[in-house]
Design an enzyme around this catalytic site. Sequence first.
Site, PDB file in Angstrom:
ATOM      1  CB  CYS A   1     -20.043   0.141 -56.808  1.00  0.00           C
ATOM      2  SG  CYS A   1     -21.417   1.163 -56.300  1.00  0.00           S
TER       3      CYS A   1
ATOM      4  CE1 TYR B   1     -22.727 -25.223 -60.685  1.00  0.00           C
ATOM      5  CE2 TYR B   1     -23.742 -25.583 -62.823  1.00  0.00           C
ATOM      6  CZ  TYR B   1     -23.050 -26.064 -61.729  1.00  0.00           C
ATOM      7  OH  TYR B   1     -22.704 -27.389 -61.670  1.00  0.00           O
TER       8      TYR B   1
END
Length: 424
Positions: free
Chosen positions: A352, A380
């Site tokens: 969200c 990463y």
Amino acid sequence: MKSSSPADGAFALRDGALHCERVPLEAIAQRFGTPTYVYSRAAIEAAFRSYRDALAGRPALVCYAMKANSNLAVLDLLARLGAGFDIVSGGELARALAAGGDPRKVVFSGVGKTEEEIAQALAAGILCFNLESVAELETIERVAARLGKRAPVSVRVNPDVDPKTHRYIATGLKSNKFGVAWSDAVALYRRAAKLAHVEVVGIDCHIGSQITELKPYVDAADLVLDLVDELQRDGIRLHHVDFGGGLGICYRDEVPPAIGELIAALLARVDARGHADKTILVEPGRSVVGNAGALLARTIVVKRGAERNFAIVDAAMNDLMRPALYDAWMDVQPVRPRDSGAIVCDVVGPVCESGDWLARERALALAPGDLIAVMGAGAYGMSMASNYNTRGRAAEVVVDGDRVYCVRRRERVEDLFAGESVLP
Ligand SMILES: *Cc1c(COP(=O)(O)O)cnc(C)c1O
């Protein structure tokens, strides 16, 4: 010329479906679920060997910057090939040791090392602390005195060279929090040389990440070597010179120098300046693992909107933060490409946040259930993953030829709140 990344070829279409080495990604999704990080052993090893081979015949050490991908299996594979490690926390030191890493090949970088971490590293017997401030020097002296040890140190100097990369991953500019300002470096070395529990052993610089040009490296190297000369005139002799990491990889159309090309350019400067006797260190992270990994995910729904279309997949910003954090462009490949039906869509996760996206405006033909692979996700990716939205972190697997090894099981929801408690 396309990037000469040694990882090229680790992922390829075969019989209409994307494979990692000889294993179809569909088989991995079926067996381990999604989202899952998939790494190629051959690609990781090939990249590491490119560094090692380019430095062959010299006193040198390749310290893999483990924050790029710190899975124990990855560290173990590299340790077996002789890698040292560049660490930035006590946690990373523990990981390096747990993976069988040699503490005498560990360099410790980072602007905020705590007394506890310094003591832990001294007890382990690491190769070197890369100092980032005067205050840190005093702390290291105090901790070493208390433990009756002598701490080996380098100063991480900040050459104020623009690496021409994203501002979040430039680290060698005056305005960055990293390293010691050029003008303060000599004074710091003089101070360090006088301390009883500190031993000056080297010099270090690391100017940034995802660097795709040679020039900033060569410029920084020359500045570092100027300082080596100046210190030598002062009677401070260094044992090693550490040129840091930061070499870029090809995510889209970048053409970074090949690993061998970068090392040759650095060694040419070292030799031209009369420092062939120094041990050379480098701290590569991304260029060792980046192109060796992909994030495998499954399409949940395809949502057609008035202005934009969305392919909503089961991997999200908590799994792969680079797009949200750096606005990074990452290649998205369908695992079994369809012949028709492509629409322009954003590939997003279920989290969200509007910042939860993996790719924007890509022409893809995806239906619910279809697998995608986000390429170049070996660096990463998992190391930055979080549990935001109470999402368990992805599984990680390593492919070795036609075999697949689960090197980290998918996090279970009960793992996520196991350390929490309510008030009495
Ligand atoms: C992150 C980091 C590296 C590795 O950078 P890459 O761009 O992944 O090669 C090397 N040295 C230091 C000090 C770092 O912080």
